[in-house]
Design a protein around this motif. Structure first.
Motif, short mmCIF file in Angstrom:
data_model
loop_
_atom_site.label_atom_id
_atom_site.label_comp_id
_atom_site.label_asym_id
_atom_site.label_seq_id
_atom_site.Cartn_x
_atom_site.Cartn_y
_atom_site.Cartn_z
N ASN A 207 0.75 -1.06 -0.08
CA ASN A 207 0.15 -0.03 -0.17
C ASN A 207 0.89 1.26 -0.03
O ASN A 207 0.32 2.19 -0.65
CB ASN A 207 -0.83 -0.07 1.15
N ALA A 208 2.13 1.11 0.42
CA ALA A 208 2.83 2.37 0.52
C ALA A 208 3.46 2.87 -1.05
O ALA A 208 3.29 3.87 -1.60
CB ALA A 208 4.25 2.19 1.23
N ALA A 211 0.36 4.16 -2.56
CA ALA A 211 0.20 5.61 -2.31
C ALA A 211 1.17 6.30 -3.29
O ALA A 211 0.82 7.75 -3.48
CB ALA A 211 0.39 5.74 -0.83
N VAL A 227 2.42 5.60 5.10
CA VAL A 227 1.24 5.08 5.40
C VAL A 227 1.31 4.86 7.09
O VAL A 227 2.12 4.36 7.31
CB VAL A 227 1.01 3.82 4.70
#
Length: 413
Positions: A207-208, A211, A227
């Motif tokens: 997810n980082a 992002a 995050v």
């Protein structure tokens, strides 16, 4: 100095209900959790050094610095793309669609799906396919597709991912679904096929990294994404020449930059770089993964409430909190004091601390005195302030590293 500032702040606040013993223990806790500017500067320097080590080959660096090639590309002229984010716990799946027209984002639609705990752990990818099916049907996306056409799907996972293989590469933490070793792309693809969905898996990232890619899409100058949620992580853009594991630009297929998934929550695992207290060590010792991801355990919402709870129980053991409050056993349960309580408690400025009283009464059935509430608020402030300062140091190190990478790529250094 930070401990002194805390004491002065407490004196300015209403702490008249505290006894001398309560105030003395509170000051000791504040001093233990204080992080000076000098300590922060050393942490920033150590973080930078560990990031450099992690980019090299065959090192035992604390930060694994997983590279993922990111190629800037224009938005589609038209059409719809899907994004799916799977929370670390597996209990929440977020799905979004982005509609493009004339090469620009025309509209976005988002929806959050919540799964029962048992279902999330038993058949996570089956549930993910169900969520995709519901989303596609609810928004009529299938009707917009030509025969044989499929919706591209980008998948983001709130766990460490080896982006070259789309596999989760670390054991699960507290309250997280265990996906270690799972090939996310393969499992999502299988679930989509079994459900006969018009979807193709286009990418799987941590997810980082996701992002960072999203930030770059909106602002091409963005070079860092962080995050802070169930865990803590960050990614930044690096010059491929500096990534020894890619053997220079050729290893990145000529890409101008690579996104580095730092897994920065691991920092401190092999050193004494972080200012740990006895309460931090206790939380770590009793966690699912002792000695792993120490920085994350000081700043992530999974752990902050538990640190506060351990402080609370120590005050109780010293008979300085909840005297005569009746049955206080509910607060003895590990992870029962959720981090979500911390912000409203800190922000309570009423004379009687009504918000603090409401949390203690509703969540734990505890009848609290004004002194009890003042102590709880003070403990939340101590833990949150340290987390904020350490998070700031983390972001400072990332900004410095990203700036150095940008300067290297442009030839300024």
């Amino acid at each position: 100095m930070a401990g002194l500032k805390f004491v002065q702040q407490q004196q300015q606040d209403s702490t008249s209900a505290l006894s001398d013993k309560q105030r003395a223990m509170l000051e000791d806790v504040a001093a233990a959790f204080a992080v000076s500017d000098e300590q922060l500067a050393k942490i920033v320097a150590r973080l930078e050094a560990e990031m450099f080590r992690g980019l090299a080959r065959n090192t035992n660096a604390e930060l694994h610095m997983e590279p993922a090639v990111v190629r800037p590309q224009a938005a589609p002229a038209s059409g719809v793309s899907l994004g799916m984010a799977i929370e670390a716990t597996g209990r929440r799946i977020r799905i979004a669609s982005v509609r493009f027209e004339a090469g620009c984002v025309a509209s976005t639609t988002r929806q959050v799906f919540v799964a029962p705990t048992a279902e999330a752990h038993a058949d996570l990818f089956g549930f993910a396919a169900f969520c995709l099916s519901e989303f596609i049907q609810a928004h009529g996306l299938e009707q917009e597709l030509a025969p044989g056409q499929k919706l591209p799907l980008g998948v983001a996972v709130g766990q460490p991912v080896d982006d070259s293989q789309s596999r989760v590469c670390e054991a699960a933490k507290e309250d997280s679904v265990d996906l270690c070793g799972s090939d996310i792309a393969h499992r999502v693809r299988d679930a989509v096929l079994c459900s006969h969905l018009p979807v193709r898996v286009a990418s799987v990232t941590n997810n980082a990294v996701s992002a960072l890619v999203a930030a770059q899409f909106h602002d091409s100058t963005a070079r860092v994404a962080a995050v802070f949620n169930h865990g803590a992580n960050a990614a930044y853009l690096e010059d491929p020449v500096r990534v020894e594991r890619l053997a220079g630009p050729a290893g990145a297929d000529g890409a101008d930059a690579v996104a580095i998934n730092t897994e920065i929550g691991r920092f401190g695992a092999g050193s004494d770089a972080l200012p740990l207290t006895m309460w931090d060590r206790r939380v770590d010792r009793e966690s699912r993964c002792p000695l792993a991801r120490p920085l994350e355990k000081l700043v992530a919402d999974q752990y902050l409430g538990e640190i506060v709870r351990n402080l609370v129980t120590d005050f109780m053991d010293h008979r300085l909190l909840f005297a005569g409050a009746g049955d206080v056993r509910p607060i003895n349960a590990a992870y029962s004091f959720h981090t979500g309580y911390v912000a409203p408690i800190i922000e309570d400025s009423s004379d009687e601390l009504a918000a603090v009283d409401a949390v203690l009464a509703a969540e734990f059935g505890i009848r609290s005195s004004t002194a009890d509430r003042q102590i709880i608020r003070a403990l939340c402030r101590v833990v949150a302030e340290r987390a904020a300062r350490l998070s700031g140091a983390m972001l400072a190190a990332l900004a410095l590293k990203a700036a150095a990478a940008a300067a290297s790529h442009s030839g300024d250094v």
